[in-house]
Every structure is written in structure tokens, then in C-alpha cells.
Design a protein around this motif. Structure first.
Motif, PDB file in Angstrom:
ATOM      1  N   ARG A 184     -37.937 -37.425 -57.089  1.00  0.00           N
ATOM      2  CA  ARG A 184     -38.940 -38.365 -56.570  1.00  0.00           C
ATOM      3  C   ARG A 184     -38.755 -39.744 -57.186  1.00  0.00           C
ATOM      4  O   ARG A 184     -38.458 -39.879 -58.362  1.00  0.00           O
ATOM      5  CB  ARG A 184     -40.358 -37.891 -56.893  1.00  0.00           C
ATOM      6  N   GLY A 185     -38.986 -40.775 -56.376  1.00  0.00           N
ATOM      7  CA  GLY A 185     -38.881 -42.139 -56.870  1.00  0.00           C
ATOM      8  C   GLY A 185     -37.469 -42.454 -57.354  1.00  0.00           C
ATOM      9  O   GLY A 185     -36.562 -41.622 -57.272  1.00  0.00           O
ATOM     10  N   VAL A 186     -37.274 -43.655 -57.851  1.00  0.00           N
ATOM     11  CA  VAL A 186     -35.957 -44.073 -58.322  1.00  0.00           C
ATOM     12  C   VAL A 186     -35.552 -43.262 -59.552  1.00  0.00           C
ATOM     13  O   VAL A 186     -34.408 -42.809 -59.666  1.00  0.00           O
ATOM     14  CB  VAL A 186     -35.932 -45.591 -58.603  1.00  0.00           C
ATOM     15  N   ALA A 208     -38.396 -51.823 -50.430  1.00  0.00           N
ATOM     16  CA  ALA A 208     -37.562 -51.351 -49.335  1.00  0.00           C
ATOM     17  C   ALA A 208     -36.875 -50.027 -49.662  1.00  0.00           C
ATOM     18  O   ALA A 208     -36.190 -49.465 -48.819  1.00  0.00           O
ATOM     19  CB  ALA A 208     -36.496 -52.405 -49.003  1.00  0.00           C
ATOM     20  N   HIS A 209     -37.084 -49.518 -50.870  1.00  0.00           N
ATOM     21  CA  HIS A 209     -36.407 -48.295 -51.297  1.00  0.00           C
ATOM     22  C   HIS A 209     -37.202 -47.062 -50.866  1.00  0.00           C
ATOM     23  O   HIS A 209     -38.396 -46.969 -51.127  1.00  0.00           O
ATOM     24  CB  HIS A 209     -36.226 -48.287 -52.814  1.00  0.00           C
ATOM     25  N   PRO A 210     -36.541 -46.097 -50.214  1.00  0.00           N
ATOM     26  CA  PRO A 210     -37.246 -44.880 -49.797  1.00  0.00           C
ATOM     27  C   PRO A 210     -37.831 -44.125 -50.995  1.00  0.00           C
ATOM     28  O   PRO A 210     -37.159 -43.951 -52.006  1.00  0.00           O
ATOM     29  CB  PRO A 210     -36.152 -44.044 -49.128  1.00  0.00           C
ATOM     30  N   ASP A 211     -39.073 -43.735 -50.888  1.00  0.00           N
ATOM     31  CA  ASP A 211     -39.764 -42.911 -51.882  1.00  0.00           C
ATOM     32  C   ASP A 211     -39.952 -43.608 -53.228  1.00  0.00           C
ATOM     33  O   ASP A 211     -40.073 -42.957 -54.259  1.00  0.00           O
ATOM     34  CB  ASP A 211     -39.033 -41.567 -52.078  1.00  0.00           C
ATOM     35  N   HIS A 212     -39.993 -44.934 -53.233  1.00  0.00           N
ATOM     36  CA  HIS A 212     -40.274 -45.638 -54.489  1.00  0.00           C
ATOM     37  C   HIS A 212     -41.695 -45.330 -54.942  1.00  0.00           C
ATOM     38  O   HIS A 212     -42.621 -45.297 -54.135  1.00  0.00           O
ATOM     39  CB  HIS A 212     -40.110 -47.154 -54.315  1.00  0.00           C
ATOM     40  N   ILE A 213     -41.862 -45.076 -56.231  1.00  0.00           N
ATOM     41  CA  ILE A 213     -43.184 -44.837 -56.813  1.00  0.00           C
ATOM     42  C   ILE A 213     -43.608 -46.130 -57.490  1.00  0.00           C
ATOM     43  O   ILE A 213     -42.972 -46.573 -58.449  1.00  0.00           O
ATOM     44  CB  ILE A 213     -43.149 -43.678 -57.825  1.00  0.00           C
ATOM     45  N   ALA A 214     -44.668 -46.736 -56.990  1.00  0.00           N
ATOM     46  CA  ALA A 214     -45.119 -48.021 -57.527  1.00  0.00           C
ATOM     47  C   ALA A 214     -46.067 -47.807 -58.703  1.00  0.00           C
ATOM     48  O   ALA A 214     -47.250 -47.570 -58.516  1.00  0.00           O
ATOM     49  CB  ALA A 214     -45.793 -48.831 -56.438  1.00  0.00           C
ATOM     50  N   CYS A 215     -45.522 -47.875 -59.906  1.00  0.00           N
ATOM     51  CA  CYS A 215     -46.380 -47.801 -61.096  1.00  0.00           C
ATOM     52  C   CYS A 215     -47.061 -49.147 -61.323  1.00  0.00           C
ATOM     53  O   CYS A 215     -48.156 -49.209 -61.851  1.00  0.00           O
ATOM     54  CB  CYS A 215     -45.558 -47.409 -62.322  1.00  0.00           C
ATOM     55  N   SER A 216     -46.386 -50.238 -60.938  1.00  0.00           N
ATOM     56  CA  SER A 216     -46.950 -51.578 -61.041  1.00  0.00           C
ATOM     57  C   SER A 216     -46.585 -52.363 -59.792  1.00  0.00           C
ATOM     58  O   SER A 216     -45.411 -52.394 -59.395  1.00  0.00           O
ATOM     59  CB  SER A 216     -46.401 -52.308 -62.271  1.00  0.00           C
ATOM     60  N   SER A 217     -47.572 -53.007 -59.190  1.00  0.00           N
ATOM     61  CA  SER A 217     -47.300 -53.814 -57.995  1.00  0.00           C
ATOM     62  C   SER A 217     -46.474 -55.048 -58.337  1.00  0.00           C
ATOM     63  O   SER A 217     -45.899 -55.675 -57.452  1.00  0.00           O
ATOM     64  CB  SER A 217     -48.614 -54.228 -57.338  1.00  0.00           C
ATOM     65  N   ARG A 218     -46.380 -55.387 -59.615  1.00  0.00           N
ATOM     66  CA  ARG A 218     -45.592 -56.548 -60.042  1.00  0.00           C
ATOM     67  C   ARG A 218     -44.097 -56.264 -60.031  1.00  0.00           C
ATOM     68  O   ARG A 218     -43.297 -57.190 -59.973  1.00  0.00           O
ATOM     69  CB  ARG A 218     -46.033 -56.986 -61.442  1.00  0.00           C
TER      70      ARG A 218
END
Length: 162
Positions: free
Chosen positions: A80-82, A100-110
Motif C-alpha cells: 500500500r502507498g509508496v 498523481a501516484h496510484p494508491d498514494h497515502i497522504a499523511c500530509s497534504s503538504r
């Protein structure tokens, strides 16, 4: 007491200066947590990335380890995620645009770009990942991949033989 000394203006020079300093920093220290924590601090100070740290393999998850930066995701599943993809593929992943990366998990919107380097033991088994996020798009490149892979190898050399 160690101090970070960097005079290099480009990334290649900075990594060349960092490597012997990290070698000196971890030399003789057998505690993995201490070595990971100091390495994260050195990388954060040297490059000013938004976030840099480690996730460690625990069963079928990556669990947050030592890091520098804002609050982070605590657990990431295999694949999962990068981070999970780098673990699964046993390959360094450079992501120019995390949105734009498939299944990226955004821990920080920054976070806008990311690099993840798997940490492998002498048998090639992944025991963790080195993860870095930047607030700029395309902040990481082949120079970062090569430099961070060298640092990963140094850290893996600190592992006790199994």
C-alpha cells in the motif's frame, strides 16, 4: 557530540560530504533506533525536506520508526502507498507528484513528491524503508536515489548477523 558540516552546493556534493559523516556517526553504535534517529535528523538538516524517516517491517505492516517532520502515518500495509510498494517491489521509488501516484497515502497534504528506499539485510530481506517527502513537485531524482541507497546500505550494515 557530532556537528553536521556541509559546504556542497549541489546534491551530489552534499551526499559525498554526508556519507563519511554518517559513517562516523553510526560507527560503534549498536542501537538501531539511535542510528535511524540520527540519520533522519542529519538528512532533514542537510536537505530541508518536509519529512524524512523510517518505517520498520513488523509482521505484514510497516510501522513508524524514527523520523523528523510533521505527524506521520503509524502503519502502512504491505503493497500500500509508496512505502508499501517499495517494500513489495524491493525497489527504490521516486515519485515526482504524489497526487498523481496510484494508491498514494497522504499523511500530509503538504507533501508533493516522495522517495522511498527499501532497507535490506544481507540476505536481501526488507526490514524497513527510508522515506522522504518534499513540499515541491519533482524534488527527488537519481542523485537522491543513489545517495539514499548508499545510506541505506550503511544502516543495513549495522544490523546484527542473523
Amino acid at each position: 557530540m557530532h556537528t553536521l558540516n556541509l559546504s556542497g552546493n549541489n546534491k551530489s556534493e552534499r551526499y559525498a560530504e554526508l556519507l563519511p559523516q554518517i559513517v562516523a556517526l553510526i560507527a560503534g553504535e549498536t542501537d538501531l533506533t539511535a542510528n535511524l534517529a540520527n540519520t533522519a535528523a542529519v538528512l532533514k538538516e542537510a536537505f530541508g525536506w518536509l519529512w524524512v524517516g523510517f518505517y520498520l517491517v513488523r509482521d505484514n505492516d510497516l510501522v513508524l520508526g524514527p523520523f523528523q517532520g510533521p505527524l506521520a502515518c503509524t502503519r502502512i500495509a504491505y503493497g500500500r502507498g509508496v512505502c508499501g510498494q517499495a517494500w513489495q517491489q524491493r525497489a527504490t521509488l521516486v515519485v515526482a507528484d504524489v497526487n498523481a501516484h496510484p494508491d498514494h497515502i497522504a499523511c500530509s497534504s503538504r507533501a508533493q513528491s516522495e522517495i522511498v528506499v527499501p532497507l535490506t539485510n544481507r540476505h536481501g530481506k526488507v526490514w524497513g524503508v527510508l522515506d522522504a517527502d518534499a513540499e515541491e513537485l519533482a524534488a527527488f531524482d537519481d542523485t537522491d536515489a543513489a545517495g539514499l541507497q548508499q545510506i541505506a546500505a550503511l544502516l543495513s550494515g549495522c544490523l546484527p548477523p542473523k
